[in-house]
Design a protein around this motif. Structure first.
Motif: not given
Length: 299
Positions: A17-19, A35-38, A43-45, A74-77
């Protein structure tokens, strides 16, 4: 609903769901298969290895530290409610206790006094699974006037607000924006599921709603978490017509909560509530009178 499985499901859902553009990941216009993050991007974020993050999604790493979880949040807000839910899922994965029957939920004398003090403010006492444990006269009239006013005192007939919202046509028709109310119900149940992963009655409720309502099943699969303590709803009451109420959840500690509905002073909605109070008369709805913590029911 086992803790480690739910942790993986939650992470996968929120990652999808994270753009990328919302979390600072550049895509350079590339075509993305999903869709979303890989996994690699998240992991990098979060500052963890891809292999470790993969194990988290697969439910194989239940020893994740609070720092790692906060980095993922935090990475996923994630907001504060979602962050707390993520921590609850990991704690649940560390415990190997099976599903168990929870202790009966109780309506205390203090809550009974609060219902009485609220007077013509509609109020309902709900347990953590949204079982209705008590209501005052106007709370019954506003939210469930088609039901027996004594139903909360009868364990076999006790209403459940989640069931009413998804399975009862009267309750569905009450809300102008039914999907918003439904999402709030599911979000709150998600929080309870994270905090009480071994609650057998909660497992049963979620299974029943998933089987009987495709809308609930879809919202539950979305893994949205929302602590909805204050919300404004437009309602269409069959006796007094349209009104707008602010539903507020008053809760102190882990026990049952009081949900009260208020209206703006001098508004047509306040007049509608006054008319409803006149319409249903002055007969009081029976409220449990506990002695020394006498249980209101099995909840």
């Amino acid at each position: 609903m086992e803790g480690r499985t739910r942790l993986g499901e939650f992470l996968v859902a929120r990652r999808s769901q994270a753009r990328p553009e919302d979390v600072g990941v550049r895509t350079y216009g590339e075509r993305r298969r999903v869709p979303g993050l890989r996994r690699e991007e998240l992991a990098l974020l979060a500052g963890v290895s891809v292999s470790y993050y993969r194990r988290l999604e697969q439910g194989q790493a239940v020893s994740a530290s609070a720092e790692v979880l906060d980095a993922l949040a935090g990475a996923l807000r994630l907001d504060e409610g979602e962050r707390a839910y993520l921590h609850d899922l990991v704690r649940a994965g560390r415990r190997r206790t099976g599903a168990r029957r929870a202790a009966p939920e109780r309506v205390t004398q203090a809550v009974v006094q609060l219902l009485d003090a609220l007077g013509d403010t509609p109020a309902v006492v709900v347990g953590r699974r949204s079982d209705v444990l008590a209501w005052n006269r106007l709370g019954h009239a506003l939210f469930a006037g088609h039901l027996d006013p004594e139903a909360p005192q009868l364990p076999g007939r006790r209403p459940n607000m989640a069931r009413l919202v998804f399975l009862d046509s009267h309750t569905r028709d009450l809300y102008d924006d039914w999907p918003a109310k439904a999402r709030a119900v599911v979000g709150n149940l998600r929080i309870v599921a994270g905090a009480h992963p071994h609650d057998a009655a909660l497992h049963t409720l979620v299974g029943e709603l998933s089987a009987k309502s495709t809308e609930f099943a879809a919202m539950w699969a979305d893994h949205r978490v929302r602590a909805c303590t204050v919300a404004t709803y437009g309602m269409r009451h069959p006796l007094v017509g349209p009104l707008t109420v602010v539903q507020q959840t008053l809760s102190h500690g882990p026990g049952p909560a009081v949900v009260a509905a208020t209206t703006e002073a001098g508004s047509s909605s306040r007049a509608a509530l006054a008319l409803l109070a006149q319409t249903v008369g002055q007969a009081a709805v029976p409220v449990p009178q506990p002695r020394s913590g006498f249980p209101a029911g099995t909840g």
